[in-house]
Design a protein around this motif. Structure first.
Motif, PDB file in Angstrom:
ATOM      1  N   PRO A   1       1.066  -1.055   0.240  1.00 21.79           N
ATOM      2  CA  PRO A   1       0.302   0.094   0.278  1.00 21.79           C
ATOM      3  C   PRO A   1       1.033   0.771   0.061  1.00 21.79           C
ATOM      4  O   PRO A   1       0.170   2.979  -0.304  1.00 21.79           O
ATOM      5  CB  PRO A   1      -0.923  -0.216   1.092  1.00 21.79           C
ATOM      6  CG  PRO A   1      -0.969  -1.497   1.422  1.00 21.79           C
ATOM      7  CD  PRO A   1       0.929  -1.589   1.443  1.00 21.79           C
TER       8      PRO A   1
ATOM      9  N   THR B   1      -5.330   2.839  -5.613  1.00 24.23           N
ATOM     10  CA  THR B   1      -4.166   3.018  -4.152  1.00 24.23           C
ATOM     11  C   THR B   1      -2.600   2.476  -5.077  1.00 24.23           C
ATOM     12  O   THR B   1      -2.125   2.930  -4.568  1.00 24.23           O
ATOM     13  CB  THR B   1      -4.971   1.734  -3.150  1.00 24.23           C
ATOM     14  OG1 THR B   1      -4.457   0.453  -3.834  1.00 24.23           O
ATOM     15  CG2 THR B   1      -6.104   2.422  -2.404  1.00 24.23           C
TER      16      THR B   1
ATOM     17  N   ALA C   1      -0.119   5.466   2.870  1.00 26.23           N
ATOM     18  CA  ALA C   1      -0.486   4.680   1.785  1.00 26.23           C
ATOM     19  C   ALA C   1      -1.701   5.426   1.047  1.00 26.23           C
ATOM     20  O   ALA C   1      -2.444   6.817   1.810  1.00 26.23           O
ATOM     21  CB  ALA C   1      -1.736   3.989   2.049  1.00 26.23           C
TER      22      ALA C   1
ATOM     23  N   ARG D   1     -10.099   3.669  -1.728  1.00 26.87           N
ATOM     24  CA  ARG D   1     -10.032   2.645  -2.103  1.00 26.87           C
ATOM     25  C   ARG D   1     -10.531   2.276  -3.540  1.00 26.87           C
ATOM     26  O   ARG D   1     -11.231   1.333  -3.910  1.00 26.87           O
ATOM     27  CB  ARG D   1     -10.193   1.368  -1.133  1.00 26.87           C
ATOM     28  CG  ARG D   1      -9.211   1.739  -0.442  1.00 26.87           C
ATOM     29  CD  ARG D   1      -9.198   0.872   1.381  1.00 26.87           C
ATOM     30  NE  ARG D   1      -9.216  -0.485   0.918  1.00 26.87           N
ATOM     31  CZ  ARG D   1      -7.999  -0.996  -0.047  1.00 26.87           C
ATOM     32  NH1 ARG D   1      -7.260  -0.795  -0.584  1.00 26.87           N
ATOM     33  NH2 ARG D   1      -8.690  -2.436  -0.312  1.00 26.87           N
TER      34      ARG D   1
END
Length: 746
Positions: A263, A460, A676, A680
């Protein structure tokens, strides 16, 4: 000479390469055309008259070498050839060409020079010519920079004219008649006595005739297809679900894959445990990839479930780990050490600003994802020393070279099928998903591996539109802008993309400055400086690139100057503009919107003008305050493309670009925590919904001048026009995107 002095470093580099290129290759090499790639892939059943025209028993196919991402480029490119070839539009078939040097993009390279697209002086034109020469030797086939039409306008019409000439010569030889006595119409050559020969019948003989290097083209008054709104060639297949995107590909012996990376962007994978994943139904194997893992299974869902079950230990972030740290990283670049370019420095800005009390402001925009509807998808198969790839990509020649190197194969043993794309907005300039598919194909030789990213992976693990910060100082006097100092800091898209592609990108990054220095505002004292922050998270081209943020910055501050001068924002801009086409575009948008007509309480209008990729675009947005929040009621847009090759498609592109720009302005934001990305899926990365979309009215102007592309220029004015409309309605000046951080939308 002072203008040239500001770009001396880049000029020296480009000039040195050009001289070396001239010595090494010579005029002969430049004039010699690249080989026709259709001949190398010929099947014996068709005749390739030029790299753009193939004729077989079913009729004429026109080869369009640019990526079709929904922008309608295949239709207009095909029309360029069909116009000169004299074929009936309904009979034309369209195919994407193979990766080939013959399809190099000259305009996309030559327009990257550090000059305004409105600058046609000797130095600017000489450098464009130099870069056009180098583009042929670089031989890179790519789609981007709104360059497809400028590059193809002459090139593909000449290809159609050459093919028609050869067909006429073949008919003349067969009939023993002078070629000058023959005519063509709807795919046939016609003799004076009415005899006809179809292109299908003539093509084998025509393909053996040597083509002339130059032929006259039809004058615009004789166009039958160009200038008309043609039925798009892809609309039936897309409407019936029969069009083939990468996500639709089905081939024998296919397996399916899903991937999951660290991530924290570009950070490695330390170790993983795939025991549980391998025990799941349908799972064939788990493969380690750079920075992550992939699962291969007998369908996509099982692959996605399996890769989620892999236990991974990720390495710590390698870049600033939070949004705040990244923004601090960017703003720290506002110093002489990080100055990347000063593309405009008219008058004496510092002295002019010192003569009064300048208006000062800071503007900010966030990172943005591309988020195309079709997530990154590719199919790859390595079998008996040959690699075959199916994917939607924007730089097929480079991708083919990269994948050949990765697989350890000669490039001739790699076949890349470039497919239709379910959106891109610049995302498919990257080849990371193709590389992953090829690595997986190498892990299971003989199998065709279809890799489909999840939406979560797509959002991501993108290469993002960079965040940026602008700092302004300006001074008005007697109702006019006297001084403007704009400084912009951001990450370098050119350097980031180049590093991933293995390409050196010397000199300043003009993309950082695009939208600041070339705006045709006649401010006597005008300085534009760009600052390059050191590399951080991966960034990439996003529809309109630097213009996407600089358009918001510039037109927001110009609006502030207008109000500080007590001037009407439209008249203030019209008085400043020194480019007649831009004035007409701005006035056309204002006329569409009824600028100056009274507005009810709680309503407001905002205007913005922006020149991007040589196209002047203006937008006027009308908003209304409601108990539920601000409602965007109406958007009026006008643009000048030089010559309108397909008015309806241009209108569609301006509508789509405006909605894309509104989505980013209202809601778009990528944020980081612990390295990260926090967004999403689409519930966290929103777009304008149908119920929120304004009524859009479009005025397409065709005022002559160079042919221009229209895929990107409609995006930059949307954000400032909306922000200025909100100010008009509420008195609230918003200098940061997304606007939803500061107000609520209905």
């Amino acid at each position: 000479m002072s203008r040239l002095g500001t770009i001396a470093r880049r000029s020296f580099l480009i000039g040195s390469v050009a001289v070396a290129g001239g010595v090494a290759f010579g005029i002969y090499r430049y004039q010699k055309p690249h080989p026709n790639p259709l001949l190398a892939s010929g099947d014996g059943q068709s005749s390739a008259l030029t790299p753009y025209v193939r004729v077989d028993a079913q009729g004429v196919s026109i080869i369009t070498p640019r990526a079709e991402m929904g922008q309608g480029v295949h239709t207009t490119l095909a029309a360029l050839v069909a116009e000169e070839l004299d074929v009936a539009w309904e009979s034309v078939r369209v195919e994407h060409g193979p990766p080939a040097a013959a399809y190099y993009n000259s305009a996309g390279v030559s327009e990257g020079v550090p000059f305004s697209p409105l600058d046609h002086g000797m130095a600017a034109e000489a450098m464009r010519g130099t870069m056009g020469v180098m583009a042929k030797f670089l031989a890179m086939q790519f789609t981007g920079g709104s360059s497809s039409m400028p590059d193809a306008f002459d090139k593909m019409r000449h290809a159609g004219a050459a093919a028609r000439w050869a067909l006429v010569q073949a008919a003349a030889e067969q009939w023993k008649l002078p070629a000058a006595d023959l005519k063509t119409r709807d795919g046939e050559v016609i003799a004076p006595d009415g005899r006809r020969l179809s292109y299908i019948a003539l093509a084998p003989a025509a393909a053996k005739i040597k083509l002339p290097s130059d032929l006259p083209l039809k004058p615009q008054a004789q166009w039958r297809l160009l200038g008309q709104s043609l039925p798009r060639k892809d609309v039936v297949a897309k409407s019936t679900g029969t069009a083939t995107f990468a996500i639709d590909v089905q081939v024998p012996d296919m397996v399916y894959a899903a991937v999951r990376k660290n991530p924290a962007l570009e950070a490695p994978l330390k170790r993983f445990d795939a025991t549980a994943a391998k025990a799941m139904p349908g799972v064939l194997t788990v493969v380690e990839l750079p920075g992550g893992v992939a699962a291969i299974a007998n369908n996509t869902w099982r692959a996605q479930q399996a890769v989620s079950a892999v236990q991974c230990e990720w390495a710590a972030p390698v870049h600033p780990a939070s949004t705040a740290e990244l923004m601090a990283h960017i703003t720290a670049a506002f110093d002489d050490k990080h100055q990347d370019s000063r593309m405009r420095n008219d008058g004496d800005v510092d002295t002019a600003l010192a003569a009064g009390t300048p208006l000062e402001a800071e503007y900010r925009v966030p990172f943005l994802a591309h988020a195309p509807m079709e997530p990154p998808t590719a199919v790859a198969r390595l079998h008996e020393g040959r690699l075959e790839i199916w994917a939607g990509v924007q730089i097929p020649t480079l991708v083919r070279e990269q994948m050949a190197k990765l697989a350890g194969l000669d490039i001739e043993r790699v076949q890349l099928h470039t497919l239709l794309m379910g959106g891109s907005f610049g995302r498919r300039l990257e080849s990371d998903f193709v590389e992953q598919a090829v690595r997986l194909a190498m892990a299971v030789p003989g199998k065709a591996v279809k890799l489909t990213w999840s939406r979560e992976e797509d959002l991501t693990q993108d290469a993002y539109r960079p965040a940026a910060v602008a700092r302004f100082r300006g001074l008005v006097k007697d109702g006019r802008a006297q001084a403007l100092d704009v400084r912009v800091a951001s990450l370098s898209v050119l350097a980031s993309q180049g590093a991933r592609a293995g390409l050196a990108m010397p000199g300043p990054d003009k993309l950082l400055a695009d939208g600041t220095f070339e705006q045709p505002y006649g401010v006597p004292h005008y300085r534009a400086t760009a600052y390059r922050a050191p590399p951080a998270v991966p960034v990439s081209s996003w529809r309109s690139v630097g213009n996407s943020f600089n358009g918001f910055f510039m037109e927001g501050f110009i609006d502030e100057l207008a109000h500080s001068a007590g001037a009407d924002p439209l008249q203030f801009r019209l008085a400043l503009l020194t480019h007649e086409s831009s004035k007409r575009v701005l006035q056309a948008a204002a006329d569409l919107a009824g600028w100056g007509q009274p507005l009810a309480k709680g309503r407001g209008r905002g205007v913005a003008y922006h020149l991007a990729f040589g196209v002047p675009v203006a937008q006027v947005i009308e908003v209304q305050q409601t108990p539920q929040g601000i409602r965007v009621e109406r958007l009026c847009v006008a643009a000048d493309v030089g010559t309108a090759l397909d008015p309806r498609n241009i209108e569609a592109q301006l509508q789509g670009a405006a909605i894309f720009g509104l989505s980013a302005a209202m809601f778009g934001e990528i944020t980081f925590a612990q390295g990260a990305v926090e967004q999403r899926n689409f519930h966290q990365y929103e777009s304008v919904r149908m119920a929120q979309a304004p009524r859009i009215e479009v005025k397409v102007l065709a005022l002559g001048g160079p042919i221009r592309g229209i895929g990107e220029p409609g995006t930059p004015p949307a954000a400032p026009a909306l922000a200025n409309a909100i100010f008009s309605a509420t008195g609230q000046r918003i200098r940061e995107l997304p606007l939803s951080k500061h107000i609520r939308f209905a």
